[in-house]
Design a protein around this motif. Structure first.
Motif, PDB file in Angstrom:
ATOM      1  N   ASP A  43      -5.657  -1.395  10.778  1.00 51.69           N
ATOM      2  CA  ASP A  43      -5.103  -2.926  10.433  1.00 51.69           C
ATOM      3  C   ASP A  43      -6.268  -2.498   8.833  1.00 51.69           C
ATOM      4  OD1 ASP A  43      -3.097  -5.018  10.447  1.00 51.69           O
ATOM      5  OD2 ASP A  43      -5.237  -5.852  10.634  1.00 51.69           O
ATOM      6  N   THR A  44      -7.397  -2.635   9.373  1.00 50.02           N
ATOM      7  CA  THR A  44      -7.873  -3.312   8.531  1.00 50.02           C
ATOM      8  C   THR A  44      -7.876  -1.488   7.132  1.00 50.02           C
ATOM      9  OG1 THR A  44      -9.739  -4.037   9.259  1.00 50.02           O
ATOM     10  CG2 THR A  44     -10.034  -3.365   7.016  1.00 50.02           C
ATOM     11  N   THR A  45      -8.051  -1.077   7.866  1.00 54.26           N
ATOM     12  CA  THR A  45      -7.903   0.688   6.497  1.00 54.26           C
ATOM     13  C   THR A  45      -7.241   0.497   5.716  1.00 54.26           C
ATOM     14  OG1 THR A  45      -9.334   1.837   7.840  1.00 54.26           O
ATOM     15  CG2 THR A  45      -7.736   3.132   6.689  1.00 54.26           C
ATOM     16  N   VAL A  46      -5.142   0.496   6.561  1.00 55.64           N
ATOM     17  CA  VAL A  46      -4.555   0.327   5.831  1.00 55.64           C
ATOM     18  C   VAL A  46      -3.420  -0.707   5.099  1.00 55.64           C
ATOM     19  CG1 VAL A  46      -1.163   0.588   6.284  1.00 55.64           C
ATOM     20  CG2 VAL A  46      -3.011   1.914   8.140  1.00 55.64           C
ATOM     21  N   LYS A  47      -4.256  -1.821   5.455  1.00 58.44           N
ATOM     22  CA  LYS A  47      -3.763  -3.067   4.365  1.00 58.44           C
ATOM     23  C   LYS A  47      -4.457  -3.048   3.764  1.00 58.44           C
ATOM     24  CE  LYS A  47      -1.223  -5.338   8.436  1.00 58.44           C
ATOM     25  NZ  LYS A  47      -1.358  -6.527   9.540  1.00 58.44           N
ATOM     26  N   ILE A  48      -5.980  -2.985   3.344  1.00 52.78           N
ATOM     27  CA  ILE A  48      -7.225  -2.959   2.186  1.00 52.78           C
ATOM     28  C   ILE A  48      -6.037  -2.530   1.366  1.00 52.78           C
ATOM     29  CG2 ILE A  48      -8.864  -2.417   1.299  1.00 52.78           C
ATOM     30  CD1 ILE A  48     -10.100  -3.042   3.150  1.00 52.78           C
ATOM     31  N   PHE A  49      -5.566  -1.186   1.710  1.00 54.97           N
ATOM     32  CA  PHE A  49      -4.689  -0.235   0.076  1.00 54.97           C
ATOM     33  C   PHE A  49      -3.432  -0.572   0.153  1.00 54.97           C
ATOM     34  CE2 PHE A  49      -7.932   2.668   2.083  1.00 54.97           C
ATOM     35  CZ  PHE A  49      -8.663   2.911   0.446  1.00 54.97           C
ATOM     36  N   ILE A  50      -2.282  -2.016   1.039  1.00 55.74           N
ATOM     37  CA  ILE A  50      -1.114  -2.765   0.575  1.00 55.74           C
ATOM     38  C   ILE A  50      -1.715  -3.406  -0.036  1.00 55.74           C
ATOM     39  CG2 ILE A  50       0.661  -3.173   1.462  1.00 55.74           C
ATOM     40  CD1 ILE A  50       0.039  -1.320   4.258  1.00 55.74           C
ATOM     41  N   TYR A  51      -2.731  -4.016   0.632  1.00 54.38           N
ATOM     42  CA  TYR A  51      -3.100  -5.769  -0.542  1.00 54.38           C
ATOM     43  C   TYR A  51      -3.505  -5.291  -1.835  1.00 54.38           C
ATOM     44  CZ  TYR A  51      -5.048 -10.045  -1.687  1.00 54.38           C
ATOM     45  OH  TYR A  51      -5.394 -11.072  -2.436  1.00 54.38           O
ATOM     46  N   LEU A  52      -4.639  -4.120  -2.232  1.00 53.20           N
ATOM     47  CA  LEU A  52      -5.133  -3.827  -3.194  1.00 53.20           C
ATOM     48  C   LEU A  52      -3.517  -3.307  -4.524  1.00 53.20           C
ATOM     49  CD1 LEU A  52      -6.758  -3.368  -5.106  1.00 53.20           C
ATOM     50  CD2 LEU A  52      -7.410  -0.607  -4.421  1.00 53.20           C
ATOM     51  N   ALA A  53      -2.867  -2.647  -4.043  1.00 49.93           N
ATOM     52  CA  ALA A  53      -2.083  -1.862  -4.524  1.00 49.93           C
ATOM     53  C   ALA A  53      -0.659  -3.213  -4.660  1.00 49.93           C
ATOM     54  CB  ALA A  53      -1.304  -1.459  -4.086  1.00 49.93           C
ATOM     55  N   HIS A  54      -0.660  -4.117  -4.170  1.00 50.42           N
ATOM     56  CA  HIS A  54      -0.104  -5.689  -4.070  1.00 50.42           C
ATOM     57  C   HIS A  54      -0.439  -6.337  -5.081  1.00 50.42           C
ATOM     58  CE1 HIS A  54       1.352  -9.188  -2.818  1.00 50.42           C
ATOM     59  NE2 HIS A  54       2.171  -9.055  -2.802  1.00 50.42           N
ATOM     60  N   GLU A  55      -1.178  -6.377  -4.649  1.00 51.61           N
ATOM     61  CA  GLU A  55      -2.996  -6.885  -6.222  1.00 51.61           C
ATOM     62  C   GLU A  55      -1.699  -6.645  -7.048  1.00 51.61           C
ATOM     63  OE1 GLU A  55      -5.717  -9.967  -6.956  1.00 51.61           O
ATOM     64  OE2 GLU A  55      -3.982 -10.247  -5.543  1.00 51.61           O
ATOM     65  N   ARG A  56      -2.444  -5.513  -7.472  1.00 50.85           N
ATOM     66  CA  ARG A  56      -2.018  -5.027  -9.047  1.00 50.85           C
ATOM     67  C   ARG A  56      -0.651  -4.657  -9.664  1.00 50.85           C
ATOM     68  NH1 ARG A  56      -6.965  -5.084 -10.932  1.00 50.85           N
ATOM     69  NH2 ARG A  56      -6.154  -4.058 -12.736  1.00 50.85           N
ATOM     70  N   ALA A  57       0.367  -4.743  -8.416  1.00 49.66           N
ATOM     71  CA  ALA A  57       1.232  -4.619  -9.505  1.00 49.66           C
ATOM     72  C   ALA A  57       1.336  -6.321  -9.699  1.00 49.66           C
ATOM     73  CB  ALA A  57       2.513  -4.650  -7.936  1.00 49.66           C
ATOM     74  N   TRP A  58       1.029  -7.348  -9.000  1.00 47.24           N
ATOM     75  CA  TRP A  58       1.607  -8.878  -9.226  1.00 47.24           C
ATOM     76  C   TRP A  58       0.886  -8.491 -10.953  1.00 47.24           C
ATOM     77  CZ3 TRP A  58       3.797 -12.505  -8.998  1.00 47.24           C
ATOM     78  CH2 TRP A  58       5.513 -12.682  -8.341  1.00 47.24           C
ATOM     79  N   ASN A  59      -0.417  -8.130 -11.256  1.00 49.47           N
ATOM     80  CA  ASN A  59      -1.207  -8.623 -12.534  1.00 49.47           C
ATOM     81  C   ASN A  59      -0.383  -8.195 -13.582  1.00 49.47           C
ATOM     82  OD1 ASN A  59      -3.982 -10.028 -12.322  1.00 49.47           O
ATOM     83  ND2 ASN A  59      -5.334  -8.139 -11.009  1.00 49.47           N
TER      84      ASN A  59
END
Length: 74
Positions: A43-59
């Motif tokens: 859960d941690t491994t997959v979702k860190i990268f999903i959250y990071l991509a989401h955060e960078r897209a919103w920037n």
């Protein structure tokens, strides 16, 4: 705009909390610590990268941001 380093730090801290919650829920449901730990790590491994991509897209999206005014005007 935030730096990638800050976004990554936020993603990691958020996922630690989220994965602890997931691990406790899985352990409560199955009563097996090995299964709960495995699910928590995945859960941690997959979702860190999903959250990071989401955060960078919103920037990159200007929605809801105030335009920065110059400090001075001539």
């Amino acid at each position: 705009m935030e730096t990638t380093r800050r976004s990554l730090a936020k993603a990691i801290s958020y996922r630690i909390i989220g994965s602890m919650t997931t691990t406790l829920v899985v352990y409560s449901a199955f009563g097996r610590l090995d299964v709960a730990a495995t699910v928590g790590v995945l859960d941690t491994t997959v979702k860190i990268f999903i959250y990071l991509a989401h955060e960078r897209a919103w920037n990159r999206i200007p929605y809801g941001r105030e335009k920065k005014q110059p400090e001075y005007c001539i």
